[in-house]
Design an enzyme around this catalytic site. Structure first.
Site, mmCIF file in Angstrom:
data_model
loop_
_atom_site.group_PDB
_atom_site.id
_atom_site.type_symbol
_atom_site.label_atom_id
_atom_site.label_comp_id
_atom_site.label_asym_id
_atom_site.label_seq_id
_atom_site.Cartn_x
_atom_site.Cartn_y
_atom_site.Cartn_z
ATOM 1 N N GLY A 13 0.820 -1.205 0.000
ATOM 2 C CA GLY A 13 0.000 0.000 0.000
ATOM 3 C C GLY A 13 0.857 1.260 0.000
ATOM 4 C CG HIS A 32 -5.712 -1.620 11.110
ATOM 5 N ND1 HIS A 32 -5.467 -2.136 12.363
ATOM 6 C CD2 HIS A 32 -4.878 -2.282 10.267
ATOM 7 C CE1 HIS A 32 -4.547 -3.081 12.287
ATOM 8 N NE2 HIS A 32 -4.167 -3.187 11.022
ATOM 9 C CE1 TYR A 49 4.418 -4.488 8.391
ATOM 10 C CE2 TYR A 49 3.355 -2.376 8.776
ATOM 11 C CZ TYR A 49 3.500 -3.711 9.083
ATOM 12 O OH TYR A 49 2.739 -4.279 10.079
ATOM 13 C CB THR A 137 4.578 -5.850 -8.035
ATOM 14 O OG1 THR A 137 3.446 -6.499 -7.429
ATOM 15 C CG2 THR A 137 4.160 -5.313 -9.390
ATOM 16 C CE LYS A 190 1.491 -13.807 -6.030
ATOM 17 N NZ LYS A 190 2.485 -13.166 -5.140
ATOM 18 C CD GLU A 280 -2.608 -12.157 1.631
ATOM 19 O OE1 GLU A 280 -3.375 -13.092 1.938
ATOM 20 O OE2 GLU A 280 -2.955 -10.968 1.605
#
Length: 331
Positions: A13, A32, A49, A137, A190, A280
């Site tokens: 992000g 958040h 990050y 990416t 993936k 993920e």
């Protein structure tokens, strides 16, 4: 349009917010975690990050979700897939007539294995214009203005055009598609295969093994993707083959590093703790395996990753199971 709001202040992000702001658009980055946002506001850098990249003056940050939603006609959501539905539910009271929603999240909805586009319809209705951004990416490379190419998929030409205007530049090339299903399936599956590639490398196997996993893994993506309504040419493009190669071969991939740790004998908990960011592929393995069972689609690599993660199967045994399968035609 001169403004965009980006929801999700993690590495991806933040990279997208930097990209939009550098392209001249007033950009509001929402997160958040109020303390995290306070740090971003005071330091003008995402030290946790995405360190090393200072925020342009036209990039602002906020923990006020309503302010983020009403600040622009275009929302770009970049939260982990497990938080996607809850984010939609939170923004629902603030929807306005011209709002368009895009997302750069990759994964399935953990409750039911739905594509994120289906979740949008279920939560916000079918009239909202939507798009998905995906491709090979890494956030750090985008933030560093290294050459990158992605796909923006939407059935709305307007929205495709708007997103292209905001994000496309001489370093970041955007291609367009109308195959939202195929783009989402490639982006979710993936990650599972990157875990498999990491496990194989962690066990000490070579480049031959990795190439076989990537190739046969692509076949799995194409089979389940076709069953869900995706187009074959999509899976041979940036969001299928391109993203698969990236995440299976480079250690910037959290999913690959997670698999490496498992192959080296570390526990799931140790691996996640070391990475200290969202992996993920863990959730995606469960959902992709569930979809393969539901639609009777053969996905042997995905099945073995699922068994390693959720049925305590030893990584070496998972490889042996794949090698012991009956001989068959490649096609």
């Amino acid at each position: 349009m001169s403004a965009i709001s980006i929801l999700g202040a993690g590495s991806w992000g933040t990279a997208l917010a930097l990209l939009a702001a550098r392209n001249g658009y007033d950009t509001l980055l929402w997160g958040h975690n109020r303390q995290h946002i306070a740090n971003l506001a005071s330091e003008r850098i995402n030290q946790r990050y995405l360190p090393g990249f200072h925020f342009p003056e036209n990039l602002s940050v906020s923990a006020d979700l309503q302010a983020a939603v009403v600040a622009s006609d275009l929302l770009l959501i970049s939260v982990p897939s497990h938080a996607f539905k809850s984010t939609l539910l939170q923004i629902k009271p603030f929807l306005h007539q011209n709002l368009k929603i895009a997302w750069a999240s990759k994964g399935f909805n953990p409750e039911d294995g739905l594509l994120l586009s289906q979740v949008v319809v279920n939560v916000l209705g079918a009239d909202v214009k939507t798009a998905v951004l995906a491709g090979p990416t890494f956030a750090g490379e985008v933030a560093a203005d290294l050459p990158t190419a992605v796909t923006i998929a939407s059935t709305s030409e307007d929205l495709t055009s708007q997103l292209t205007q905001v994000l496309h530049n001489q370093h970041f090339r955007t291609y367009t598609s109308t195959d939202m299903v195929g783009v989402q399936v490639g982006g979710a599956c993936k990650n599972v295969l990157a875990i498999a590639a990491g496990i194989a490398d962690g066990l000490g196997f070579g480049a031959n093994t990795r190439a076989a996993l990537i190739t046969r893994g692509l076949s799995e993506i194409m089979r389940i993707g076709h069953k869900l309504g995706g187009r074959q040419d999509t899976f041979m493009g940036l969001t299928g083959l391109g993203d698969l190669i990236l995440t299976c071969t480079d250690n910037q991939s959290r999913n690959r590093r997670f698999g490496l740790a498992l192959g080296q004998g570390k526990s799931w908990q140790q691996a996640v703790a070391e990475i200290n960011q969202e992996v993920e592929g863990i959730s995606a393995a469960q959902e992709a395996y569930g979809l393969s069972q539901k639609y009777h689609v053969e996905m042997p690599i995905t099945e073995q990753v699922y068994n390693v993660l959720f049925n305590q199967l030893a990584p070496k045994q998972a490889v042996n199971n794949l090698l012991a399968r009956h001989q068959k035609s490649e096609i």
